[in-house]
Design an enzyme around this catalytic site. Sequence first.
Site, PDB file in Angstrom:
ATOM      1  N   HIS A 291      36.510  18.634  42.642  1.00  0.00           N
ATOM      2  CA  HIS A 291      35.153  18.684  42.089  1.00  0.00           C
ATOM      3  C   HIS A 291      34.268  19.577  42.965  1.00  0.00           C
ATOM      4  O   HIS A 291      33.618  20.514  42.473  1.00  0.00           O
ATOM      5  CB  HIS A 291      34.582  17.267  42.018  1.00  0.00           C
ATOM      6  CG  HIS A 291      33.165  17.199  41.536  1.00  0.00           C
ATOM      7  ND1 HIS A 291      32.835  16.807  40.263  1.00  0.00           N
ATOM      8  CD2 HIS A 291      31.976  17.473  42.156  1.00  0.00           C
ATOM      9  CE1 HIS A 291      31.513  16.845  40.112  1.00  0.00           C
ATOM     10  NE2 HIS A 291      30.975  17.240  41.262  1.00  0.00           N
ATOM     11  N   GLU A 292      34.248  19.292  44.262  1.00  0.00           N
ATOM     12  CA  GLU A 292      33.383  20.067  45.156  1.00  0.00           C
ATOM     13  C   GLU A 292      33.847  21.520  45.260  1.00  0.00           C
ATOM     14  O   GLU A 292      33.031  22.428  45.438  1.00  0.00           O
ATOM     15  CB  GLU A 292      33.324  19.413  46.542  1.00  0.00           C
ATOM     16  CG  GLU A 292      32.770  17.986  46.545  1.00  0.00           C
ATOM     17  CD  GLU A 292      31.398  17.859  45.898  1.00  0.00           C
ATOM     18  OE1 GLU A 292      30.651  18.861  45.847  1.00  0.00           O
ATOM     19  OE2 GLU A 292      31.072  16.750  45.429  1.00  0.00           O
TER      20      GLU A 292
END
Length: 689
Positions: free
Chosen positions: A466-467
């Site tokens: 995600h990051e």
Amino acid sequence: MMTNPLLAPITELIDYAAIQADHVEPAITQLLQQARQAVEQIAQQSTPTWESTVPALHLATEQLWRAWTVVGHLDSVINSPALRDAKNQCLPHITEFSTWMGQHQGLYQQYLALSQSPDYAHYNAEQKRTIELALRDFRLGGVELQGQARQRYGEITEQQALASQRFSENVLDSMDQWALYITDASQLAGIPADAQAAFAQAAAADGKPGWKITLKMPSYLPVMQYADNRELRQTLYKAYATIASDQAENTDLDNSDVIEQLLRLRAEKAKLLGYDSFADLRLETRMADNAHQVIDFLNDLARRALPFAQRDLEQLKAHAQQLGIADFQPWDAAYVSEKLRQSQYNYSEDEVKQYFTEPQVLNGLFDVAQRLFGVEFKPATLSVWHPDVKAYEVHNQHQQAIGYLYIDLYARSGKQGGAWVNSERSRRYHPDGLYLPVTYLICNFSAPQDNKPALLTHDDVITLFHESGHALHNLLSTVDEPDVSAFAAVEWDAIELPSQFMENFCWEYPVLKTLSAHVDTQEPLPLALYQKLVAAKNFQSGMQMVRQIEFALFDMLIHHQSRGLTIQEVLETLDQVRNEVAVIIPPAWHRFPHAFSHLFAGGYGAGYYSYKWAEVLSADAYAAFEENATTTADGSRDTLDPATGARFRDEILAVGGVRPAAQSFVAFRGREPSAEALLRHSGLSEDAA
């Protein structure tokens, strides 16, 4: 005389290891003075041009904003009393300068003149968008306010900044001050060995016997998921649920008054600018048209998800009965869920975790990025703020350097919880050369134990991916004007598109094989275990969906008000939302808002719905990869299609905020977004997958 590392030229990388707290105030003071003088000169031009205004303004302020970003970053990852004091000393001056610039009539007139000049027709898309957004932001920054209203706007902005900083500090301190020391091993029954080893190491570091449990996620979660000791789970649950509140052990850090102050200030600022509520003000810069549209969107998702959530809860309570828990409580939820998962799918998260060693996961992530987007991460020897930090120079498919990435993965004292990405320096074209972006990727995973690599849960892997999507959004930009870069100009309710998009690859077997190597045998994740993982993918997805909707509705409702709310009204609003969409109702002493940093110390106030809004976009975008997938020798689906990846890179990631996000999505997908892929991926439709 010693040089101040915060005064490094913008062309140089920061020497993080050399920065001391006493560097902060002298550097910020000097840079503020230089920037103010330069801004005044730009604002007094008689015949502004593009070159004498926009690039000149960047040159005047970029060193200041870079230094301030670095100070804020260090405050969040290696917090200390001296650094905190130094930041707080400078915060009012930075806030005042920012407000002064946003309300500077001379500067506003320069941009207005550019928009009305004959040259405007010949500007490129980036330049036109820069002017368009600047004029909008001047208006939202109060440039049209006069007299007392103008002065009050500045006061509100300063008070908001100080209150948000105080909220953040209270959460960090409340979490860091709480610890539970245990000397009876039987109380830890059920908790995995690696977690117990970390607890023992933490106690030893304090010079104490036994085990130390904290409220940091790598400590808190194993207890809540695995501890057979129900009383221990309840103790941790209450401590975590009352962080920085009137119900905490230390009420000196109670955020109640901070929440009231922030809501009051936000409502007042909106009124000054002519809006009925803070939500209306914030939605001026979003894809969503108004608060009613957002609330309708969330309620529609809740309507679809609630039957699944209620079914999930019934299964959970039935299994709790089998475990001898007759009066199911919220502190039982994670424990019973894990037991139910093991009984239904015959695997545990701890079993899966043994395959995800941090070095292998990182290498696998980099492999995915290379296959999809032609980007390569090369280890770099750069100055870092902590020994755990890894640095990389990032290269594109033509072997050209395009940016730098710092990765800081482990939880520790003095580091804010959660996971996030920030940009120290944006990509910018300059006649002297191209300034490359510098990006931070921060997580809070368990650190390595006993000379073995750190082990990540599958949820940790998803968080990292995600990051990485946020990081790639910044690193793969081809935008030359920083004011229309991804982090500066993409609408907040679309900023989660690349990050949530990347999560999908964590469910594909060809990808998981490259991410996994058993900590002892180095074997990749077995197909049989993967199949169990996928079978459980939508385990309790209904409950997870309504939980996110609960947060988003609560956020929108407390900000869609003509005035601030008392803390009692805030809690009553949360109760109202829970009665409508939640299936697990926490105890009356639960104080979730008091540690909701996204809303009160971050940028998600009146914007938490963005996660669900962008998830519609990300799921639909990923469906394009599903449509172009190939089949591997073992029959698995391979969605790492380079051609589709190149289109996603060029139409979504590379363009930043040069055009509205809705246009970028259509450019990639060829049509407007549909929610069907999200419902299917979440197991909330007839065609679930």
